[in-house]
Design an enzyme around this catalytic site. Structure first.
Site, PDB file in Angstrom:
ATOM      1  N   HIS A  54      42.331  16.571   4.560  1.00 53.84           N
ATOM      2  CA  HIS A  54      43.337  17.141   3.685  1.00 53.84           C
ATOM      3  C   HIS A  54      42.935  16.916   2.268  1.00 53.84           C
ATOM      4  O   HIS A  54      43.052  17.960   1.405  1.00 53.84           O
ATOM      5  CB  HIS A  54      44.747  16.568   3.857  1.00 53.84           C
ATOM      6  CG  HIS A  54      45.830  16.835   3.088  1.00 53.84           C
ATOM      7  ND1 HIS A  54      46.803  17.690   3.822  1.00 53.84           N
ATOM      8  CD2 HIS A  54      46.267  16.719   2.039  1.00 53.84           C
ATOM      9  CE1 HIS A  54      47.892  17.825   2.786  1.00 53.84           C
ATOM     10  NE2 HIS A  54      47.238  17.523   1.604  1.00 53.84           N
ATOM     11  N   GLU A  55      42.496  15.728   1.867  1.00 58.41           N
ATOM     12  CA  GLU A  55      42.291  15.566   0.511  1.00 58.41           C
ATOM     13  C   GLU A  55      40.968  16.159  -0.066  1.00 58.41           C
ATOM     14  O   GLU A  55      40.651  16.775  -1.027  1.00 58.41           O
ATOM     15  CB  GLU A  55      42.041  13.995   0.255  1.00 58.41           C
ATOM     16  CG  GLU A  55      43.182  13.305   0.586  1.00 58.41           C
ATOM     17  CD  GLU A  55      44.611  13.696  -0.060  1.00 58.41           C
ATOM     18  OE1 GLU A  55      44.466  14.097  -1.191  1.00 58.41           O
ATOM     19  OE2 GLU A  55      45.600  13.710   0.766  1.00 58.41           O
ATOM     20  N   GLY A  84      49.874   8.742   1.486  1.00 57.79           N
ATOM     21  CA  GLY A  84      48.590   8.742   2.472  1.00 57.79           C
ATOM     22  C   GLY A  84      47.690   8.772   1.681  1.00 57.79           C
ATOM     23  O   GLY A  84      46.733   7.930   1.744  1.00 57.79           O
ATOM     24  N   GLU A  96      50.057  11.914  -9.944  1.00 56.19           N
ATOM     25  CA  GLU A  96      50.924  12.981  -9.612  1.00 56.19           C
ATOM     26  C   GLU A  96      52.485  12.488  -9.271  1.00 56.19           C
ATOM     27  O   GLU A  96      52.625  11.528  -8.678  1.00 56.19           O
ATOM     28  CB  GLU A  96      50.247  13.787  -8.160  1.00 56.19           C
ATOM     29  CG  GLU A  96      51.034  14.771  -7.873  1.00 56.19           C
ATOM     30  CD  GLU A  96      50.701  15.563  -6.488  1.00 56.19           C
ATOM     31  OE1 GLU A  96      50.413  16.782  -6.487  1.00 56.19           O
ATOM     32  OE2 GLU A  96      50.044  15.002  -5.614  1.00 56.19           O
ATOM     33  N   GLU A 119      49.803  22.004  -0.782  1.00 54.49           N
ATOM     34  CA  GLU A 119      49.849  20.877   0.329  1.00 54.49           C
ATOM     35  C   GLU A 119      49.786  21.735   1.551  1.00 54.49           C
ATOM     36  O   GLU A 119      49.215  21.084   2.522  1.00 54.49           O
ATOM     37  CB  GLU A 119      51.283  20.146   0.090  1.00 54.49           C
ATOM     38  CG  GLU A 119      51.168  19.371  -1.231  1.00 54.49           C
ATOM     39  CD  GLU A 119      50.103  18.309  -1.345  1.00 54.49           C
ATOM     40  OE1 GLU A 119      49.507  18.059  -0.366  1.00 54.49           O
ATOM     41  OE2 GLU A 119      49.786  17.757  -2.598  1.00 54.49           O
ATOM     42  N   MET A 179      45.715  10.549  -2.364  1.00 50.44           N
ATOM     43  CA  MET A 179      45.672  11.611  -3.617  1.00 50.44           C
ATOM     44  C   MET A 179      44.344  12.197  -3.862  1.00 50.44           C
ATOM     45  O   MET A 179      43.394  11.438  -4.053  1.00 50.44           O
ATOM     46  CB  MET A 179      46.397  10.636  -4.742  1.00 50.44           C
ATOM     47  CG  MET A 179      46.596  11.236  -5.999  1.00 50.44           C
ATOM     48  SD  MET A 179      47.593  12.973  -5.911  1.00 50.44           S
ATOM     49  CE  MET A 179      47.083  14.024  -7.310  1.00 50.44           C
ATOM     50  N   GLU A 180      44.680  13.425  -4.210  1.00 50.32           N
ATOM     51  CA  GLU A 180      43.423  14.199  -4.276  1.00 50.32           C
ATOM     52  C   GLU A 180      42.729  14.123  -5.593  1.00 50.32           C
ATOM     53  O   GLU A 180      42.077  15.361  -6.300  1.00 50.32           O
ATOM     54  CB  GLU A 180      43.544  15.892  -3.975  1.00 50.32           C
ATOM     55  CG  GLU A 180      44.627  16.416  -5.015  1.00 50.32           C
ATOM     56  CD  GLU A 180      46.174  16.358  -4.607  1.00 50.32           C
ATOM     57  OE1 GLU A 180      46.837  17.188  -4.957  1.00 50.32           O
ATOM     58  OE2 GLU A 180      46.400  15.496  -3.803  1.00 50.32           O
ATOM     59  N   HIS A 184      41.589  19.772  -0.812  1.00 48.09           N
ATOM     60  CA  HIS A 184      42.146  19.817  -2.049  1.00 48.09           C
ATOM     61  C   HIS A 184      41.288  19.939  -3.247  1.00 48.09           C
ATOM     62  O   HIS A 184      41.327  20.330  -4.348  1.00 48.09           O
ATOM     63  CB  HIS A 184      42.870  18.635  -2.202  1.00 48.09           C
ATOM     64  CG  HIS A 184      44.538  18.592  -1.870  1.00 48.09           C
ATOM     65  ND1 HIS A 184      45.126  19.842  -2.149  1.00 48.09           N
ATOM     66  CD2 HIS A 184      45.233  17.970  -1.353  1.00 48.09           C
ATOM     67  CE1 HIS A 184      46.341  19.795  -1.958  1.00 48.09           C
ATOM     68  NE2 HIS A 184      46.322  18.506  -1.196  1.00 48.09           N
TER      69      HIS A 184
END
Length: 860
Positions: free
Chosen positions: A298-299, A264, A130, A321, A266-267, A302
């Site tokens: 968070h990931e 931090g 990304e 996000e 990546m998904e 996603h």
């Protein structure tokens, strides 16, 4: 790098012309231990809507050997330029493209990153794609709306492991052939390759089993707390599958802790990469565990929002996000077995503080930003995209109701699974389930920039009974240079009424919460008329909306004396945040902010808030205090940190946090002697484990004040021959207060391009020391001489570290702003570079205003 941009208009034209079916990618990584380049063979099957049309595919590679389109060989020298391979004469319907290239390992955290662990001297690889970096590894149509299936075949050194989006197969002759993925975007494909250590488990629900894996380097395996990571992961699976009413959409879920990672995490679909600092090799506070859990959730969010359903173009990056950021906090707050039910306190303390800061920069922009090209999006991973967007989503949930919100989200996933969407698709689903018209809400909240201020207006009679109450909303002018107009917005807020109880705690009365819509300049609150005025009236209680909140004069005076007495962490966090915002806005003098923190921090139980206060006090004294008072304020603060260190509960999180705060600012010979003694063990603090990371905090401070030189730093590195130790040693060397040390650090970052991303970041962190202003002064001019060439010649991640990290932010003077303005006028930088420099300049302007306010407070 020149020639690597892609505009939105080009992407739209390509998406109209092409439909991509599948990629087959064959990579020979058998020489990864030695580095250099590797062979990449890509076969793409795609359809064209027109016969004879022209298009292009993206590739960043040192060499292209073969390009075959529909059986015809094209001359690479003619069709490959910059980051594109031209595709002339397409057939209507199916086309087949084969590209053979040599691609390069990187040390910048972009593309296929290669790292050699000093502990075992083995290479470890991972991809980071990304925004536009899949093209560094294979030829790809590098835009999110051209989804396809991806089948990877990888040759790796014997004994290594290869992990990708699909389940890991058994290798034959060190060749790993993966099954094709579902239809996904290029930027969430992934490969992680090397002799990684792994731990495996499963998630089981409703008769379905999802394999779970956790990976890290063997040198970190002893510190890997896999059970804790699996526990948070399973809670996320439970909560998200229930709230989204959609089963996890991929075949397995691996979480890989990888070295020198820029973000931090990546998904990547089914193969999430995390920075391996989340494998804690030394004692950390619970705030670090909470931050890791938030990143894990968070990931995982996603996987649905971003991977299953993906934005059409990067102007909706914020939605990806923001949703994941909201979802992580909501899961932690509402899952019945969560270890962090106070996560909205953390959200208010960290996320919203970040958002408020970003929203007051000259680069402020609507949440739904105008993203014209890749350069725009690369600098847009900011506090508006993540934190303001998530704050506004939280406001939206309050506005439509949580049940209606998630019912709409469920319809959205079912309707658009494995497809691409725009914001209107989500809002349409939410309108259906909530019955609310969200078009006006969307325009005011998502398509306008800036922040509102909410203030109470209170009148009372002689007996202290409220006779009238209203909420005044202000829309301050946008920062100079920002686009747009100030905007009043609709806010869903709560108003909290707090009084001291018999035990000395500030508590909200049982009937002391009123929830209402605030709209326009003045909103009357007749419900409060006739009530006795409480000690504190708190607007935006429970932090439902996104706005700067000010206390009325009486509430502010009471909170100044009793901030630590709130019985709940969230109102405390809101008041702390308001005080910090007032300090940044030059409404509260830095010396008064220090006094407020010193009066209330001993009663603050939330360790994340405590650590934020530590950082903010240090920043306030270094940049916002009258320079003539700075040393006295630093002395007062450092004395307090040492006193709290000595009085903290042995072995507690607070003790560790105070030890770090003390190490960051120790200055007298006696204080520095104590750091030295704690290092050699001749003195101890009961319960304080001086482990690897804390030792480096002490070493870095002793180096910065000139007590430690090369020999002592080298001795510490000998104790800690790890990648983390090498980074800390680089910081310590760059921190030394000598002209030679600064010149060496500057040359290694600016005049050479050899440092890996993580080491460069460490050097920059050591180079900039706020108590070395005179030593750093000559580098202000050097910065302006070098920065444009750096931006033009380095990869984005590497360049952004330098542009932001080496800006002369500690030189708080009108001369710094004048020199910045002269450079901007003369050099006419690209929009992305201009934005980063303007943001840094804004920090100096803010510091000048705050310093003037602090000086005025001293005279008052």
């Amino acid at each position: 790098m020149p020639g690597t941009n892609l505009t939105r208009e080009e992407a739209q034209q390509r998406a109209k012309l092409l439909t991509v079916d599948s990629y087959e990618i064959d990579l020979d990584l058998s020489g990864a231990q030695e580095g250099g380049t590797y062979r990449s063979v890509t076969t793409v099957r795609f359809d064209s809507a027109e016969n004879g049309a022209e298009s292009f595919i993206d590739l960043v590679a040192p060499a292209v050997h073969e390009v075959t389109l529909n059986g015809d060989a094209l001359d690479p020298a003619e069709v490959f330029k910059d980051s594109r391979i031209a595709l002339p004469g397409l057939l209507e319907g199916r086309n087949i493209l084969r590209v053979v290239a040599d691609c390069a390992y990187t040390n910048s955290g972009e593309g296929l990153h290669r790292f050699v662990d000093p502990v075992d001297e083995q290479a470890y690889l991972y991809t980071q794609f990304e925004v536009p970096d899949a093209r560094r590894v294979f030829a790809s149509f590098e835009q999110p709306d051209l989804k396809a299936t991806f089948q990877f075949t990888v040759k790796a050194p014997a004994g290594w492991t290869v992990i990708s989006n699909s389940p890991t197969p058994e290798p034959e002759d060190d060749v790993w052939v993966f099954e094709p993925t579902p239809r996904i975007s290029t930027y969430i494909t992934a490969l992680i390759v090397g002799p990684y250590h792994s731990v495996h488990s499963v998630y089981e629900k409703d008769g379905r089993t999802v394999p779970l894996g956790i990976y890290c380097r063997p040198s970190l395996a002893e510190f890997l707390d896999a059970d804790a990571i699996f526990e948070v992961t399973r809670q996320g699976f439970d909560w998200f599958q229930e709230k989204f009413d959609y089963a996890y959409p991929f075949q397995k879920y691996d979480q890989l802790f990888v070295p020198e990672f820029n973000a931090g995490a990546m998904e990547n679909a089914g193969a999430v990469t995390f920075r391996d600092q989340y494998v804690f090799r030394s004692k950390v506070t619970d705030a670090s565990y909470e931050a890791r859990a938030a990143t894990i959730l968070h990931e995982l969010a996603h996987m649905w929002f971003g991977d299953l359903v993906t934005m059409e173009w990067w102007n909706d990056l914020w939605l990806n996000e923001s949703f994941a950021t909201y979802a992580e906090a909501a899961c932690m707050a509402y899952h019945p077995e969560s270890r962090w039910p106070h996560s909205w306190t953390t959200f208010a303390n960290s996320m919203k503080t970040w958002a408020y800061r970003q929203d007051q920069l000259p680069s402020t922009h609507p949440i739904m930003a105008e993203i014209n090209d890749l350069d725009d999006v690369l600098v847009n991973f900011d506090g508006i995209t993540y934190a303001k967007g998530a704050s506004v989503l939280k406001q939206l949930v309050a506005y439509v109701g949580m049940d209606a919100f998630f019912t709409g989200v469920q319809a959205y996933f079912k309707r658009h699974a494995f497809g691409n969407t725009r914001l209107s698709d989500l809002l349409g689903a939410l309108e259906e389930t909530s019955g609310r018209d969200l078009k006006t809400w969307s325009h005011l909240w998502l398509e306008t920039a800036g922040i509102n201020v909410l203030r109470p207006e209170i009148e009372t009679d002689a007996d202290g009974v409220i006779t009238s109450f209203a909420v005044r909303q202000e829309a301050p002018a946008l920062p100079a240079g920002a686009k747009g107009e100030p905007t009043l917005r609709p806010h869903r807020i709560a108003i909290g009424l707090y009084d001291l109880d018999g035990s000395g705690k500030l508590r909200r009365a049982e009937d002391g919460r009123i929830e209402l819509d605030v709209d326009g300049e003045l909103t009357a609150v007749p419900q409060l008329s006739g009530r006795r005025r409480p000690a504190v009236i708190l607007l935006n209680d429970d932090d439902l909306s996104y706005a700067k909140v000010r206390l009325d004069e009486e509430s502010l005076a009471f909170v100044t004396e009793h901030l630590g007495d709130f019985d709940s962490s969230l109102p405390r966090a809101l008041c702390w945040a308001s005080a910090w915002d007032m300090t940044r806005d030059a409404e509260l003098a830095a010396r008064d902010y220090l006094a407020l923190v010193l009066s209330g921090i001993s009663k603050e139980s939330d360790i994340g808030v405590v650590q934020s206060l530590h950082r903010q006090v240090k920043l306030a004294i270094d940049l916002y205090a009258d320079p003539s008072a700075r040393e006295a304020l630093l002395t007062r603060w450092t004395d307090a940190t040492l006193a709290h260190l000595r009085s903290a509960e042995p072995g507690s999180d607070h003790q560790l946090a105070w030890a770090r705060a003390f190490a960051a600012t120790a200055r007298t010979p006696e204080q520095l002697d104590l750091l030295d003694a704690l290092l050699d063990g001749s003195q101890t603090v009961e319960g304080l484990a001086v482990d690897a990371e804390l030792r480096w905090a002490f070493v870095e401070r002793l180096a910065a004040v000139g007590r430690f030189d090369d020999a002592e730093i080298a001795g510490e590195l000998e104790r800690d021959r790890t990648a983390a130790g090498e980074r800390h040693a680089a910081t310590a060397r760059a921190a030394r207060p000598t002209a030679e040390a600064k010149a060496e650090a500057w040359a290694s970052v600016v005049e050479s391009d050899k440092l890996p991303n993580a080491v460069q970041e460490a050097v920059i962190g050591g180079f900039v020391q706020t108590d070395q202003r005179e030593l750093l002064a000559p580098y202000a001019e050097k910065y302006f001489e070098a920065v444009k060439d750096v931006w033009g010649s380095r990869s984005h991640e590497i360049a952004q570290q330098i542009v932001v990290g080496l800006y002369p932010a500690v030189q708080v003077s009108e001369e710094t702003t004048r020199r910045t303005d002269a450079w901007l006028a003369a050099e006419e930088p690209t929009p992305a570079l201009r934005r980063l420099v303007l943001e840094s300049r804004s920090g100096v302007e803010r510091a000048l205003r705050a310093q003037a306010a602090d000086a005025a407070a001293a005279r008052a």
